[in-house]
Design an enzyme around this catalytic site. Structure first.
Site, PDB file in Angstrom:
ATOM      1  N   GLU A 167      -2.099   6.177   0.925  1.00  0.00           N
ATOM      2  CA  GLU A 167      -1.044   5.120   1.271  1.00  0.00           C
ATOM      3  C   GLU A 167      -1.095   4.127   0.399  1.00  0.00           C
ATOM      4  O   GLU A 167      -1.836   3.276   0.101  1.00  0.00           O
ATOM      5  CB  GLU A 167      -1.375   4.562   2.727  1.00  0.00           C
TER       6      GLU A 167
ATOM      7  N   ARG B 227       3.187  -3.555  -1.855  1.00  0.00           N
ATOM      8  CA  ARG B 227       2.946  -4.886  -1.847  1.00  0.00           C
ATOM      9  C   ARG B 227       3.018  -5.450  -3.306  1.00  0.00           C
ATOM     10  O   ARG B 227       2.712  -6.566  -3.743  1.00  0.00           O
ATOM     11  CB  ARG B 227       1.358  -5.229  -1.324  1.00  0.00           C
TER      12      ARG B 227
ATOM     13  N   THR C  88       3.572  -0.621   3.891  1.00  0.00           N
ATOM     14  CA  THR C  88       4.108  -1.581   3.740  1.00  0.00           C
ATOM     15  C   THR C  88       5.572  -1.575   3.699  1.00  0.00           C
ATOM     16  O   THR C  88       6.196  -2.292   2.952  1.00  0.00           O
ATOM     17  CB  THR C  88       3.512  -2.767   2.735  1.00  0.00           C
TER      18      THR C  88
ATOM     19  N   LYS D 246       0.429   2.927  14.341  1.00  0.00           N
ATOM     20  CA  LYS D 246      -0.610   2.277  13.517  1.00  0.00           C
ATOM     21  C   LYS D 246      -0.914   0.939  14.410  1.00  0.00           C
ATOM     22  O   LYS D 246       0.050  -0.015  14.546  1.00  0.00           O
ATOM     23  CB  LYS D 246       0.121   1.854  12.175  1.00  0.00           C
TER      24      LYS D 246
END
Length: 213
Positions: free
Chosen positions: A45, A49, A73, A133
């Site tokens: 993943e 960011r 994200t 999640k």
């Protein structure tokens, strides 16, 4: 993640540990992918960011096809098409909005939204998600919350992320409603910055072995 829409189909990775990665330079991506694979982890993943996130995803998708690379994200609808174009095979978010879900459906990109409350879990299920999640897992109640959700929402599966570590991941993975766990401990920033890929492999193997117990 569901049978209702192609956008919600779970990617085909086998690892029950999903490394959550912040990459600061795209050149780190390919050797990291190989190091993780050597340690038995076939999923990454790579978060958005940092500005290097998208080109890093592109590098892995292009050069390491055996790695299931996802974009993390993802918080804005317009990012869904961008990560898909970069080669991401799935996307994850710390939360869930109508716009994100609609963008995932439009792209037919597997998507795992973030949830924190029973109401959010129910909303995700209404959209057709079967795996979500739990984020941030520690602040959401951790193991106690997962056990509590298992009763009224026993058909849902979770990927707890945030506060999960090698020390406690085994307890999470023992829960019947936990499909996998996510964490950043497999790719420490200092280790990545110095390019110690052997250490990444060691950490991945340690997590893989612990998940198999």
């Amino acid at each position: 993640m569901t049978q209702l829409n192609p956008a919600f189909t779970r990617p085909a990775f086998t690892s029950r540990v999903v490394p959550v990665i912040v990459i600061t330079h795209p050149d780190q991506a390919v050797p990291m992918a190989h190091a993780l694979l050597e340690g038995g982890v076939d999923v990454m993943e790579i978060t958005l960011r940092h500005a290097a996130g998208l080109p890093a995803i592109e590098q892995v998708a292009k050069h390491v096809p055996q790695m299931h690379v996802g974009a993390g994200t993802v918080t804005r609808a317009e990012e869904m098409a961008r990560v898909q174009a970069a080669g991401a095979s799935f996307a994850l978010s710390p939360g869930m909005t109508d716009a994100l879900v609609q963008a995932a459906m439009a792209c037919k990109l597997p998507f795992m939204p973030g949830v924190m409350t029973p109401g959010e879990v129910m909303a995700a299920r209404d959209y057709g998600f079967g795996v979500v999640k739990l984020f941030p897992a520690a602040q959401a109640g951790g193991l106690a919350m997962l056990k509590a959700l298992g009763g009224p929402l026993g058909d849902m599966r979770f990927c707890p992320t945030g506060g999960v570590s090698l020390t406690n991941m085994g307890e999470f993975l023992k829960q019947p409603n936990v499909a996998m766990v996510g964490g950043s401990w497999l790719t420490p920033v200092d280790v990545v910055e110095r390019g110690d890929w052997a250490e990444i492999t060691r950490l991945a193997r340690e997590a893989t072995d612990a998940a198999a117990v």
